[in-house]
Design a protein around this motif. Structure first.
Motif: not given
Length: 172
Positions: A149-157
Motif C-alpha cells: 500500500h505504501v508503494m501503490e500510494d506513492e505511485i498514485n501520487h
C-alpha cells in the motif's frame, strides 16, 4: 535504473523483492521532480488541489505511519500526529502549511523516512511479511499488504505530480 524485481543484499527473501519495488518507485519519483524549483513545488493548479510539495510530504508521511504501524505495532502518538497531520490528510491545512520550501527540504524528508524504512525492513525475516493483524473494523491485513500500500500510494501520487507538472507548463 534497474528494471528487474530481484533480491536485494541485506534483505531476506521477499523482503528484498519488496525493497526492490520500493526503490524503483522512489527512483522514478525522484527523477520526475529533480528539476523543480520552489515555485513549481508550491503551484496549486486549481482550487482545492494539492501542491507537489504537499504530495511529497504525504508520501513521506505514509512511509512514516506504516513504520509505526508495522514495526512498533501502534498508532501515532500526539506529537507524531501533530507533525504529520497536514501531510496525511492534505487539503486546506496542507495548502496553508506546506509551502515556501526548496526541493531539498522535501528530498531530505523523503530520504530520511525511506532510510529508516529500509533499516527496519533489513531487521525482519520473510515470515514477518505475512504476520496478520485485524483493524478495529474487523478487516484482516498483513505487513506485506501494508508495504504494498505504501508503494501503490506513492505511485498514485506520482501520477498526480505528473499531471500537476503538465498543468504547470500550460500555465506558463
Amino acid at each position: 535504473m534497474d528494471y528487474r524485481i530481484r533480491q536485494r543484499d541485506g534483505f531476506q527473501g521477499k523482503i528484498g523483492e519488496l525493497v526492490s519495488m520500493l526503490e524503483y518507485s522512489r527512483e522514478v519519483l525522484l527523477n520526475d521532480i529533480k528539476d523543480l524549483d520552489q515555485t513549481d513545488i508550491d503551484f496549486i493548479p486549481f482550487e482545492d488541489a494539492n501542491s507537489i510539495g504537499s504530495l511529497l510530504m504525504h508520501i513521506a508521511s505514509i512511509d512514516f505511519v506504516h513504520q509505526v504501524i508495522t514495526f512498533e505495532k501502534r498508532d501515532l502518538n500526539e506529537n507524531e500526529y501533530s507533525r504529520w497531520e497536514s501531510a496525511l490528510f492534505l487539503g486546506e491545512k496542507a495548502r496553508d502549511e506546506i509551502k515556501n520550501r526548496p526541493l531539498n527540504y522535501y528530498l531530505d524528508i523523503l530520504f530520511e523516512t525511506r532510510e529508516r524504512t529500509l533499516t527496519l525492513l533489513s531487521s525482519k525475516n520473510e515470515e514477518w511479511l505475512y504476520e496478520e493483524n485485524i483493524w478495529d473494523n474487523g478487516v484482516s491485513h498483513n505487513n506485506f499488504w501494508l508495504w504494498f500500500h505504501v508503494m501503490e500510494d506513492e505511485i498514485n501520487h506520482r501520477g498526480q505530480i505528473r499531471l500537476i507538472k503538465r498543468m504547470l507548463l500550460n500555465s506558463k
